[in-house]
Write an enzyme that holds these catalytic residues in place. Sequence first.
Site, PDB file in Angstrom:
ATOM      1  CB  ILE A 498      40.306  35.739  33.850  1.00 57.05           C
ATOM      2  CG1 ILE A 498      40.461  36.407  32.724  1.00 57.05           C
ATOM      3  CG2 ILE A 498      39.561  34.353  33.715  1.00 57.05           C
ATOM      4  CD1 ILE A 498      41.391  35.891  31.720  1.00 57.05           C
ATOM      5  N   GLY A 499      40.307  38.584  35.605  1.00 51.20           N
ATOM      6  CA  GLY A 499      40.938  39.798  36.076  1.00 51.20           C
ATOM      7  C   GLY A 499      40.428  41.021  35.836  1.00 51.20           C
ATOM      8  N   GLY A 501      41.710  45.706  36.101  1.00 51.70           N
ATOM      9  CA  GLY A 501      42.846  46.608  36.272  1.00 51.70           C
ATOM     10  C   GLY A 501      42.318  48.172  35.714  1.00 51.70           C
ATOM     11  CG  MET A 505      35.530  44.345  34.564  1.00 47.87           C
ATOM     12  SD  MET A 505      36.548  43.963  36.115  1.00 47.87           S
ATOM     13  CE  MET A 505      35.272  45.101  37.016  1.00 47.87           C
ATOM     14  CG  ASP A 616      56.080  46.718  35.848  1.00 48.85           C
ATOM     15  OD1 ASP A 616      56.798  46.703  36.878  1.00 48.85           O
ATOM     16  OD2 ASP A 616      55.004  46.678  35.972  1.00 48.85           O
TER      17      ASP A 616
END
Length: 827
Positions: A498-499, A501, A505, A616
Site C-alpha cells: 500500500i505504500g 518510502g 515498503m 510537517d
Amino acid sequence: MGAKFLQFLVLSFSTFLFSTAFTPQDNYLINCGSNAPTVVVDNRHFVSDKGSGYLSEGKSFSLTNPKTSPISPVLYSTARVFTSASSYAFNIKSVGTHLVRLHFSPFSSGNYDLKNGNFDVLANGISLLSNFGANSTVLKEFFLMVDKEELEILFTPASDSSLAYVNAIEVFSAPKDFFIDAAGIALISPDGIQEFKQNVSSQILETVHRINVGGSMLTPFNDTLWRTWIPDEDFLYFKSAAKIARTTDPPNYQPGGATRETAPDNVYMTAQQMNIVNRSLNSLFNITWDFPVRPGEDMHFVRLHFCDIVSVALNTLYFNIYINGVTAYKDVDLSVLALHQLASPYYIDFVVKNAKGSGVVRVSVGPSELSATLRKNALLNGVEIMRMVNFVASPRRSKKKSLWILVGSVIGGIFVLALAVVAILALLKCRKRKPKQKTRRAESAGWTSLRVYGGSSQATASEGTALASPGPYGYFGLKIPFADIQLATNNFDKTLLIGSGGFGMVYKGVLGDNIKVAVKRGMPGSRQGLPEFHTEITVLSKIRHRHLVSLVGYCEEQSEMILVYEYMEKGPLRHHLYGTDLPPLSWKQRLEICIGAARGLHYLHTGSAQGIIHRDIKSTNILLDENYVAKVADFGLSKSGPCLNETHVSTGVKGSFGYLDPEYFRRQQLTDKSDVYSFGVVLFEVLCARPAVDPLLTRDQVNLAEWAMEWQKKGMIEQIVDPHLKDQIKPSSLKIFGETAEKCLAEYGVDRPTMGDVLWNLEYAYQLQTNGRKREEHRPTDVTSDDPRTPMVVPSGRAGIDGNCDDGTSDISTSGVFSQLITNEGR
C-alpha cells in the site's frame, strides 16, 4: 509570507531570464487529445495533435476529463486513447541525444476508465515501457540516442480488450555533449570498481531520481531543460549528520565544467555538508543518502553535482565518494577539478550495478585523510539517478560457438571440482581446530558510522520495550514474532503493498483477532534507519491519542526491522480532496476531519511539559480510518518544544514546500506556531480542494496560501470554494472557517492562534453549520467528548490533557525525536 514568496518568484524568474537560454533544434510539445494549442506555466507552447501530421493512422480518439476545473493542470484535461497500435512520428533535424517525456494522468469519461489501460511504448522499435498502467498522474522521462531522421513513438495495447493512452508528449534535442563518451566512467559493482567500456550516449536512460541536495523543490520554470528537482531530505540516512549550506552568489561557471543545462543555478547554490558540532573531536563520519530503485540487477547511471560553496580558500576541501559501500572516488579536490576556482560547478558520472535483489542505491560523501584536522568536511549539491533501460552486458555469440563454450565449461568444471574435493579432504586432516572469533562487519566499507547512543539492537531486543497502558490494539510496543507478521501479510504479498518510502515498503496485514494493520518493513539486512527504528519503539509506544496514528508493535528478528501501525482504511486526506476518483467529502465531513486533526495537534503541543512540534503538517500526513476519523501521522521531522524558560527551538529548516512557516524559514527558530501556519494551509486546501503548490497554474495561483489569502482579505472567499461544496456551506460557518485559516497564516507567529484556539473556532464553525445557532463565549476547562457535534474546547497553554480517558496521557522523553511514519505519499 507574501513578500517572501514574491521575492522567491522574482529571484527564480530573474535566474531563468538571465541564464543563457537553451534553444533545442528539435522541439516538439504535444497536448494529446486537445483541439487547440496550450500555454503552460513555464511559458512553453503545446500544440494540439489533431490534424498536426504527427499522429499516424490507427484506431484512436480524443477523450476529455469531465472533472477538470479552472485550477486543474491544463495538460491533463484531455488524452489521446488508442484501441490498436498507433504512433506519433517526428522529423529529426539534429541527430543525437533527445529527451522524451510522456505524461500520463488517468481519468474516467463515459465508458472509458484510463486506469484500466495496460500497454507498451516503443521508441524506434526499442521498448521504453512494458505492460504499463497508472493509477495516478505519472511523468516518464527518457534520454535516448536518435540516430536517424525520424523518431517514432508507438503505443500498443497489451491485449484486444485493453487500451493505451497519453496526455502529453515532449520530444526535444539535448545539449551537445550532455553525455560524454570519451571520458572513462567508473563502473561500481558489488565486486568493486572498474572501467565502464560502453558508450553512455548509446543507452536509453529513464530518470528515477533528480535531487536538489540541501535545497527546495525546483519546478520546470526554474530549469532551462524544464526538469523538476526535489529536496533530498527524505533520502538522508541520518539527518543529524548533515547541515545545509547556502549561498546567494551565482555559480562561477568554467569551461570544461558544468553548465546551466547540466543543472540550474539553484542546485549549485545549496548543498549538504558535514554537521560537525565540535571539530576538536576530529569526528569521522559520512553523509549518506539511500535512493530506492527497482530491485533486481538493473544498471543505473548516477550523476553527482558538486560546487564548493563552503571553503574560504582553494585546496582546503578533500573528501571521498562512496557508492553502495564501495570507494568510488578517493580524495576529491574540487579546486583542481574546477580549474582552481571556488564555487565552480562540476559533476562526476558513474555507472552502478546493484547486487541481485537490492532495492537501493546508497551514495555517501565523507572526509579524506588529506584534510587538515580542523577542516574535515564533505559536501554534495545534487544527484541524478537514471535506469539503463536497454543495457546489454556483452554481444551475443553464435549458437555453435556457445555450444562449444558450454561443453568446455562443463568438462573443465568437473575437473576443477575433483581437485577441490581432494584439497579439502587434505586440509581437514591436517587442520587444527581454532576458537571462533565474533566479528562485526562494517555497514559500509571505507567509512565510519555515526555513533548510535542508547545501546545496540541486540540489547534492545533482549531487554524488550517498556509497555504503556493497553489501548484498543492491546499493549503498544508489543514485540511481534516474525512468523506472525509473515502470516499477517501472506509472506509480504505484493498485492498487499500500500505504500513505500525511504525506510522500505508498507503492506496491509491482518493480525490475530482480525486486527487490520499497516506493516512497515525496512529492507532486510540493510539496517537502514536503525536509530529511527529504535526511537519509534521507545517513544511512539508511549503516545496514545484517538487522533494520532498508533504504534501496534515491532519485530526485530533475522536482520528484520518491522514496525506495525493501526491500519487507516481511507488513506491520506489529500486523496479525498483532489487527484483521485474518490467521492468528494461533504462540508460537514471536512469540518469533522479538521477538528480531529486539530485535536491531535493540540495534544502534541500540550501533552507534556515541553510538548512536541510536528514540523510537517500537510494533507498527506492526515490519515482517515474507516469512519473518516482523522489521525495525524508521519512524525519523522518532529521536535521537542522549547523549555519553560525558552521561547523557541533553534534548528535547521525542515518541512514541506508550500506548508513551511515563513518566520521559521527566515529565523530558523521553531515554535508550535509553525505547525499552526502549516495547518492553516491545510484548512485552505480542504476548502478549495487544490494542492498547496501547483507549478502548472498561472503565477498568481501557484501558491495556495498566497492565492487564498488574497480572496479572504477581499471578503470573497466563497469564489474559490471547491465546486463540490456549492450550496452546502452556511455563510456563517464559512466566515468563521475562513477567518481561522487567515489567522493561522499570519506573517509572525506571535499573531497566530494556538491550536487550542484553532480547535475552538473550528468547533464553532461546525456548530454554526449543523444547528445555525451561535454559542456562548465559554471555554470548558476539560475534554468531555470525542464527538465533533459536542464542542470540545481546551484552553491553550502547556497543560496536559487528562480529562478524556480515551486519549490517555504521554510521558514522552523531551529529548526524543520522532522518526518517519511513512505514508503512501512521500514528503
